[in-house]
Design an enzyme around this catalytic site. Structure first.
Site, PDB file in Angstrom:
ATOM      1  N   GLY A 247       4.120   1.386  -2.433  1.00  0.00           N
ATOM      2  CA  GLY A 247       4.031   1.654  -3.857  1.00  0.00           C
ATOM      3  C   GLY A 247       2.636   2.021  -4.302  1.00  0.00           C
ATOM      4  N   ASP A 248       2.524   2.241  -5.605  1.00  0.00           N
ATOM      5  CA  ASP A 248       1.279   2.610  -6.268  1.00  0.00           C
ATOM      6  C   ASP A 248       0.854   1.428  -7.128  1.00  0.00           C
ATOM      7  OD1 ASP A 248      -0.740   3.590  -7.853  1.00  0.00           O
ATOM      8  OD2 ASP A 248       0.432   5.222  -8.729  1.00  0.00           O
ATOM      9  N   PHE A 249      -0.297   0.825  -6.819  1.00  0.00           N
ATOM     10  CA  PHE A 249      -0.663  -0.390  -7.555  1.00  0.00           C
ATOM     11  C   PHE A 249      -1.047  -0.125  -9.004  1.00  0.00           C
ATOM     12  CE2 PHE A 249      -4.629   0.002  -4.688  1.00  0.00           C
ATOM     13  CZ  PHE A 249      -5.375   0.729  -5.604  1.00  0.00           C
TER      14      PHE A 249
ATOM     15  N   ASP B  44       0.856  -1.189   0.000  1.00  0.00           N
ATOM     16  CA  ASP B  44       0.000   0.000   0.000  1.00  0.00           C
ATOM     17  C   ASP B  44       0.890   1.236   0.000  1.00  0.00           C
ATOM     18  OD1 ASP B  44      -2.342   1.669   0.213  1.00  0.00           O
ATOM     19  OD2 ASP B  44      -3.338   0.029   1.274  1.00  0.00           O
TER      20      ASP B  44
ATOM     21  N   HIS C 281     -13.899  -2.012  -6.711  1.00  0.00           N
ATOM     22  CA  HIS C 281     -15.136  -1.215  -6.739  1.00  0.00           C
ATOM     23  C   HIS C 281     -14.866   0.282  -6.643  1.00  0.00           C
ATOM     24  CE1 HIS C 281     -16.248  -0.810  -2.151  1.00  0.00           C
ATOM     25  NE2 HIS C 281     -14.972  -0.539  -2.375  1.00  0.00           N
TER      26      HIS C 281
END
Length: 352
Positions: A243-245, A218, A262
């Site tokens: 990190g940035d997914f 995350d 969602h």
């Protein structure tokens, strides 16, 4: 209703139609007032009324002295909460916290207090009032209210971000153990919890599967609140990764995405799922843990959440067909859907 046999049939029909319309109007007006109940629930959560009732029945005056509230107005809130069995008033005017209302306390396992505060926060409340904008413009109402997208607002407002992340953890905690038990994880390997927040789900998965290792992935400011440190059962079997997914995800044998897809539109989800597909080990699984909207007219929490997503974010709740199409675009195949005792299902995907 009795009617005059001598009354013309057309007049009787008109009278029945008018009565039906009166019932319809009464129903719709009552439903339109429904927003007041969550407002009362939030007021109780904000002022700690449930904690004040933990030791037993109390009058509004006694509760007001404990919570620093106005006794008369507190009574009015409690009276409405009693209509939904959150509290109960006895013949002496004292209120008791019911079994239904226990999770409004802050000092119990699976407390819902922070979840209530998150779900009724202005970040969801204000855009919902402008839902017609979503219909006429086809876009979220959030940007028009706050001036920037949902997650950009959170990055700029630490107080709001804290409400969200703590609230999400409170919303997730009652679900995590039963979701972890609903899926037959491999005996060994690495589980990557993508966007896993404070790590509640990963904690339960590792507890139940002693041969697995885990990675909690995350943003750095979210990981700062993780809860994996203090559990001896999983010591030495977990790590965190920042990190940035949307840029990349860590490799593993099972990727978990709980209440992630969602939040985002289809193109963004395809990017994320494609990252997972590229790094999942051969024979691995990608588990999307989200509600699956049923195709019927029955009430379902997913149908309510879907409109909350529509008003505040770019994402949506999805049907089985929606998931199959989304996964297919990412080079994945929907292999099965496993229901859980919660509103969420395990949507299992494998590489094509």
């Amino acid at each position: 209703m009795p009617h005059d046999e001598n009354q013309p049939a057309g007049d009787r029909s008109a009278t029945a139609a008018e009565e039906g319309l009166r019932r319809s109007a009464a129903f719709l007006i009552d439903e339109a007032l429904g927003f007041v109940f969550p407002a009362a629930l939030r007021a109780a959560a904000d002022t700690g009324v449930a904690d004040a009732l933990a030791n037993g029945p109390a009058t509004p005056a006694e509760l007001a002295a404990t919570t620093g509230t106005d006794a008369r107005n507190l009574y009015r809130v409690l009276r409405l909460l009693a209509t939904r069995n959150v509290v109960a008033e006895d013949e002496h005017g004292r209120f008791t916290l019911t079994e239904t209302g226990q999770a409004l306390r802050s000092d119990v396992p699976y407390s819902a207090r922070n979840a209530v505060r998150m779900l009724t926060d202005r970040t969801f409340w204000l855009p919902a009032e402008r839902m017609a904008h979503c219909l006429t413009e086809g876009t979220t109402a959030f940007d028009g209210v706050f001036g920037i997208p949902f997650f950009d607002h959170f990055a700029r407002d630490e107080e709001t971000a804290a409400v969200f992340h703590v609230g999400m953890a409170a919303m997730s905690d009652p679900e995590n153990a039963v979701i972890a038990a609903a899926y037959d994880f491999p005996e060994t390997g690495t589980v990557v919890d993508v966007g896993g927040g404070h790590g509640g789900l990963l904690l339960e998965v590792l507890r139940r599967n002693p041969g697995l290792e885990g990675v909690l992935y995350d943003r750095a400011h979210v990981l700062a609140g993780h809860r994996l440190d203090g559990d001896k059962e999983i010591a030495g079997r977990w790590s965190t990764a920042e990190g940035d997914f949307f840029a990349a995800v860590p490799a593993g044998d099972v990727h978990l995405l709980k209440r992630i897809t969602h939040d985002w539109d289809d193109d963004q989800c395809v990017t994320l799922l494609s990252h997972c597909r590229r790094v999942v080990h051969p024979g691995g699984r990608i588990l999307v843990l989200d509600a699956v909207v049923p195709r019927d007219n029955a009430p379902h929490q997913a149908k309510t959440l879907d409109l909350m997503m529509m008003a505040s974010l770019t994402g949506r709740e999805r049907t089985e067909a929606d998931f199959a199409e989304l996964l297919g675009r990412a080079g994945l195949r929907l292999s099965r859907i496993l229901p859980t005792p919660t509103v969420l299902s395990v949507v299992e995907a494998v590489s094509v």
